[in-house]
Design an enzyme around this catalytic site. Structure first.
Site, PDB file in Angstrom:
ATOM      1  N   PHE A  11       0.820  -1.226   0.000  1.00 34.18           N
ATOM      2  CA  PHE A  11       0.000   0.000   0.000  1.00 34.18           C
ATOM      3  C   PHE A  11       0.853   1.274   0.000  1.00 34.18           C
ATOM      4  O   PHE A  11       0.844   2.053  -0.958  1.00 34.18           O
ATOM      5  CB  PHE A  11      -0.932  -0.069   1.221  1.00 34.18           C
ATOM      6  CG  PHE A  11      -1.550   1.234   1.636  1.00 34.18           C
ATOM      7  CD1 PHE A  11      -2.183   2.049   0.710  1.00 34.18           C
ATOM      8  CD2 PHE A  11      -1.517   1.633   2.980  1.00 34.18           C
ATOM      9  CE1 PHE A  11      -2.770   3.250   1.109  1.00 34.18           C
ATOM     10  CE2 PHE A  11      -2.096   2.819   3.377  1.00 34.18           C
ATOM     11  CZ  PHE A  11      -2.716   3.639   2.452  1.00 34.18           C
ATOM     12  N   ILE A  12       1.634   1.475   1.056  1.00 36.06           N
ATOM     13  CA  ILE A  12       2.363   2.754   1.143  1.00 36.06           C
ATOM     14  C   ILE A  12       3.539   2.756   0.164  1.00 36.06           C
ATOM     15  O   ILE A  12       3.825   3.768  -0.480  1.00 36.06           O
ATOM     16  CB  ILE A  12       2.850   3.029   2.587  1.00 36.06           C
ATOM     17  CG1 ILE A  12       1.684   2.939   3.577  1.00 36.06           C
ATOM     18  CG2 ILE A  12       3.476   4.425   2.675  1.00 36.06           C
ATOM     19  CD1 ILE A  12       2.073   3.112   5.037  1.00 36.06           C
ATOM     20  N   ALA A  81       9.074  -2.725   3.629  1.00 33.59           N
ATOM     21  CA  ALA A  81       8.630  -4.129   3.624  1.00 33.59           C
ATOM     22  C   ALA A  81       8.392  -4.631   5.039  1.00 33.59           C
ATOM     23  O   ALA A  81       9.246  -4.510   5.912  1.00 33.59           O
ATOM     24  CB  ALA A  81       9.665  -5.003   2.925  1.00 33.59           C
ATOM     25  N   ALA A  82       7.216  -5.206   5.249  1.00 37.19           N
ATOM     26  CA  ALA A  82       6.873  -5.722   6.575  1.00 37.19           C
ATOM     27  C   ALA A  82       5.601  -6.542   6.463  1.00 37.19           C
ATOM     28  O   ALA A  82       4.838  -6.418   5.505  1.00 37.19           O
ATOM     29  CB  ALA A  82       6.648  -4.559   7.552  1.00 37.19           C
ATOM     30  N   THR A 126       5.906   2.561  12.853  1.00 36.70           N
ATOM     31  CA  THR A 126       4.514   2.866  13.190  1.00 36.70           C
ATOM     32  C   THR A 126       4.403   3.492  14.586  1.00 36.70           C
ATOM     33  O   THR A 126       5.267   3.261  15.447  1.00 36.70           O
ATOM     34  CB  THR A 126       3.688   1.560  13.145  1.00 36.70           C
ATOM     35  OG1 THR A 126       2.440   1.765  13.787  1.00 36.70           O
ATOM     36  CG2 THR A 126       4.380   0.419  13.886  1.00 36.70           C
ATOM     37  N   ASP A 127       3.314   4.240  14.804  1.00 32.01           N
ATOM     38  CA  ASP A 127       3.062   4.776  16.154  1.00 32.01           C
ATOM     39  C   ASP A 127       2.658   3.671  17.129  1.00 32.01           C
ATOM     40  O   ASP A 127       2.645   3.877  18.338  1.00 32.01           O
ATOM     41  CB  ASP A 127       1.985   5.873  16.112  1.00 32.01           C
ATOM     42  CG  ASP A 127       0.638   5.405  15.576  1.00 32.01           C
ATOM     43  OD1 ASP A 127       0.542   4.244  15.120  1.00 32.01           O
ATOM     44  OD2 ASP A 127      -0.326   6.197  15.600  1.00 32.01           O
ATOM     45  N   GLU A 128       2.329   2.478  16.577  1.00 37.30           N
ATOM     46  CA  GLU A 128       1.859   1.394  17.458  1.00 37.30           C
ATOM     47  C   GLU A 128       2.953   0.900  18.398  1.00 37.30           C
ATOM     48  O   GLU A 128       2.662   0.246  19.400  1.00 37.30           O
ATOM     49  CB  GLU A 128       1.286   0.240  16.624  1.00 37.30           C
ATOM     50  CG  GLU A 128       0.122   0.703  15.771  1.00 37.30           C
ATOM     51  CD  GLU A 128      -0.645  -0.421  15.095  1.00 37.30           C
ATOM     52  OE1 GLU A 128      -0.712  -1.522  15.647  1.00 37.30           O
ATOM     53  OE2 GLU A 128      -1.172  -0.167  13.999  1.00 37.30           O
ATOM     54  N   TYR A 153       2.577  -7.691  16.172  1.00 43.29           N
ATOM     55  CA  TYR A 153       2.985  -6.792  15.084  1.00 43.29           C
ATOM     56  C   TYR A 153       3.809  -5.634  15.624  1.00 43.29           C
ATOM     57  O   TYR A 153       4.941  -5.389  15.187  1.00 43.29           O
ATOM     58  CB  TYR A 153       1.747  -6.268  14.331  1.00 43.29           C
ATOM     59  CG  TYR A 153       2.038  -5.034  13.495  1.00 43.29           C
ATOM     60  CD1 TYR A 153       2.926  -5.081  12.426  1.00 43.29           C
ATOM     61  CD2 TYR A 153       1.435  -3.799  13.776  1.00 43.29           C
ATOM     62  CE1 TYR A 153       3.201  -3.939  11.661  1.00 43.29           C
ATOM     63  CE2 TYR A 153       1.702  -2.664  13.029  1.00 43.29           C
ATOM     64  CZ  TYR A 153       2.584  -2.734  11.969  1.00 43.29           C
ATOM     65  OH  TYR A 153       2.866  -1.612  11.234  1.00 43.29           O
ATOM     66  N   LYS A 157       7.827  -4.561  15.141  1.00 39.95           N
ATOM     67  CA  LYS A 157       8.273  -3.268  14.610  1.00 39.95           C
ATOM     68  C   LYS A 157       9.160  -2.551  15.635  1.00 39.95           C
ATOM     69  O   LYS A 157      10.149  -1.902  15.278  1.00 39.95           O
ATOM     70  CB  LYS A 157       7.072  -2.382  14.253  1.00 39.95           C
ATOM     71  CG  LYS A 157       6.233  -2.854  13.082  1.00 39.95           C
ATOM     72  CD  LYS A 157       6.960  -2.864  11.752  1.00 39.95           C
ATOM     73  CE  LYS A 157       7.248  -1.482  11.212  1.00 39.95           C
ATOM     74  NZ  LYS A 157       7.827  -1.550   9.826  1.00 39.95           N
ATOM     75  N   ASN A 182      -2.024   5.776  11.487  1.00 37.78           N
ATOM     76  CA  ASN A 182      -2.733   4.981  10.468  1.00 37.78           C
ATOM     77  C   ASN A 182      -2.861   5.733   9.157  1.00 37.78           C
ATOM     78  O   ASN A 182      -3.305   6.883   9.141  1.00 37.78           O
ATOM     79  CB  ASN A 182      -4.147   4.649  10.954  1.00 37.78           C
ATOM     80  CG  ASN A 182      -4.145   3.519  11.954  1.00 37.78           C
ATOM     81  OD1 ASN A 182      -3.412   3.552  12.925  1.00 37.78           O
ATOM     82  ND2 ASN A 182      -4.973   2.524  11.712  1.00 37.78           N
ATOM     83  N   ASN A 183      -2.510   5.069   8.074  1.00 33.75           N
ATOM     84  CA  ASN A 183      -2.611   5.662   6.739  1.00 33.75           C
ATOM     85  C   ASN A 183      -3.889   5.176   6.062  1.00 33.75           C
ATOM     86  O   ASN A 183      -4.365   4.069   6.323  1.00 33.75           O
ATOM     87  CB  ASN A 183      -1.455   5.200   5.854  1.00 33.75           C
ATOM     88  CG  ASN A 183      -0.143   5.906   6.128  1.00 33.75           C
ATOM     89  OD1 ASN A 183       0.627   6.149   5.214  1.00 33.75           O
ATOM     90  ND2 ASN A 183       0.144   6.232   7.370  1.00 33.75           N
ATOM     91  N   ASP A 276     -14.512  -7.904  20.125  1.00 37.19           N
ATOM     92  CA  ASP A 276     -13.362  -7.003  20.058  1.00 37.19           C
ATOM     93  C   ASP A 276     -12.072  -7.770  19.776  1.00 37.19           C
ATOM     94  O   ASP A 276     -11.939  -8.941  20.141  1.00 37.19           O
ATOM     95  CB  ASP A 276     -13.222  -6.229  21.382  1.00 37.19           C
ATOM     96  CG  ASP A 276     -12.571  -4.875  21.174  1.00 37.19           C
ATOM     97  OD1 ASP A 276     -12.124  -4.590  20.045  1.00 37.19           O
ATOM     98  OD2 ASP A 276     -12.524  -4.095  22.144  1.00 37.19           O
TER      99      ASP A 276
END
Ligand code: NAD
Length: 331
Positions: A11-12, A81-82, A126-128, A153, A157, A182-183, A276
């Site tokens: 995607f990105i 890549a991930a 990522t901000d995660e 995940y 990262k 998130n993008n 959830d």
């Protein structure tokens, strides 16, 4: 510049390649991608097969020999890549460690061998990695927020980020890191929340919403992300990390309601609450003032505008997303 893009069929990565070719048409790009379920050569179908400025290598970033060949003549690396889907990491995390940690390690080792040739290695994160913020209050992640990943995940990262920074301190590699919220935008695989919702509504199916839909994400348009990477490559300082966000915090249920409104459909018929996600992070929010003050970057696309354009793109590009449906995680 000759840029090695990893994961350029995702995607990105594919949005970045389109962005870079438009903004910097004289630069060369090599794209190494393993073409997992998330990698789609159709994302780059617009590039002519014989284009001398573009080269594609179908290989994994864990493959030392392929990585060695991919680095040939390259002076900048942008590493996307991930394995990226949190839900998939809950079902099986090994491949996340292989690609996100060992793949990053393979790239760093090759970069080290070519230290004199490399001008920059930019690692996309990522901000995660910062964990989860409380729903109430205005707290936001910055570059100095302590790491507290909570899913396999984000843990993979975070491990990659630490490894990358260790090569800055130990080996003085010219590395920059960005941690992004998130993008959304074109070419987003239709198992992630927004495109799943859009493509479901287009098939007269309900939007699945986790829990009560109260989780908050800061939605950044992918083209603003590409501009931020450009700013970091051209004006950022090696050894620095940059947080990228959009000031566009929205709950999942609010996003679902916006989409229902755009499709003129009702919650009663086209929204389904589902159990959830395990360990679901409540809220992510980013303070991007370092990027704004130091590199003169700020987001330009509002969520209103970006979402409207994204709906139009998925409506116009059904031939792109329909063949991907069998690869979706069941929701
Ligand atoms: P994506 O899942 O759409 O694409 C990942 C790409 O990497 C695919 O083309 C896939 O084939 C390729 N790939 C996977 N394993 C590989 C391997 N071993 N070797 C070579 N290629 C491999 O991901 P995305 O959403 O484009 O995310 C790109 C990067 O941005 C990731 O590092 C992700 O952690 C980060 N990020 C994403 C978001 C987001 O909202 N999507 C937000 C912040 C950060």
């Amino acid at each position: 510049m000759h840029i090695l893009v990893t994961g350029g069929c995702g995607f990105i990565g594919s949005n970045f390649i389109h962005y870079w070719r438009k903004e910097h048409p004289l630069d060369r790009i090599t794209n190494i991608d393993a073409l997992t379920y998330a990698g789609n050569p159709q994302n780059l179908a617009a590039i002519p097969a014989n284009d001398p400025t573009y080269r594609f290598i179908h290989a994994s970033i864990t493959d030392q020999q392929a990585v060695h060949e991919a680095f040939e003549g390259v002076d900048v690396v942008v590493h996307f890549a991930a394995e990226t889907h949190v839900d998939r990491s809950i079902l099986g995390s090994r491949v996340f460690l292989e690609t996100n940690v060992l793949g990053t390690h393979t790239l760093l080792e090759e970069a080290l061998k070519r230290k004199n040739q490399l001008w920059r290695f930019h690692h996309i994160s990522t901000d995660e990695v910062f964990g989860s913020l409380p729903l109430e209050g205005n707290e936001r992640f910055t570059e100095t927020t302590p790491y507290a990943p909570r899913s396999p995940y984000s843990a993979s990262k975070a491990a990659a980020d630490h490894l990358v920074m260790s090569y800055v301190h130990t080996h003085k590699l010219p590395i920059t890191v960005s941690n992004c919220s998130n993008n959304y935008g074109p070419y987003l695989f239709p198992e992630k929340f927004i495109p799943l919702a859009i493509t479901n509504l287009m098939q007269d199916k309900p939007i699945p919403v986790y829990g009560k839909g109260l989780n908050v994400r800061d939605w950044l348009h992918v083209s603003d992300h590409c501009r931020a990477i450009d700013a970091i490559l051209h004006r950022g300082a090696p050894g620095q990390s940059y947080a990228i966000g959009a000031d566009e915090e929205h709950t999942n249920i609010e996003v679902a309601h916006r989409l229902l409104k755009a499709f003129n459909l009702s919650e009663e018929t086209h929204l389904r609450y589902v159990e959830d996600r395990k360990g679901h992070d409540l809220r992510y929010a980013i303070d991007y003032s370092k990027l704004e003050h130091n590199l003169d970057w700020r987001p330009t696309i509002s969520f209103d505008q970006g979402l409207t354009e994204m709906i139009a793109w998925y409506r116009e590009n059904e031939a792109w997303w329909r063949p991907l449906l069998p690869k979706q995680l069941p929701s």
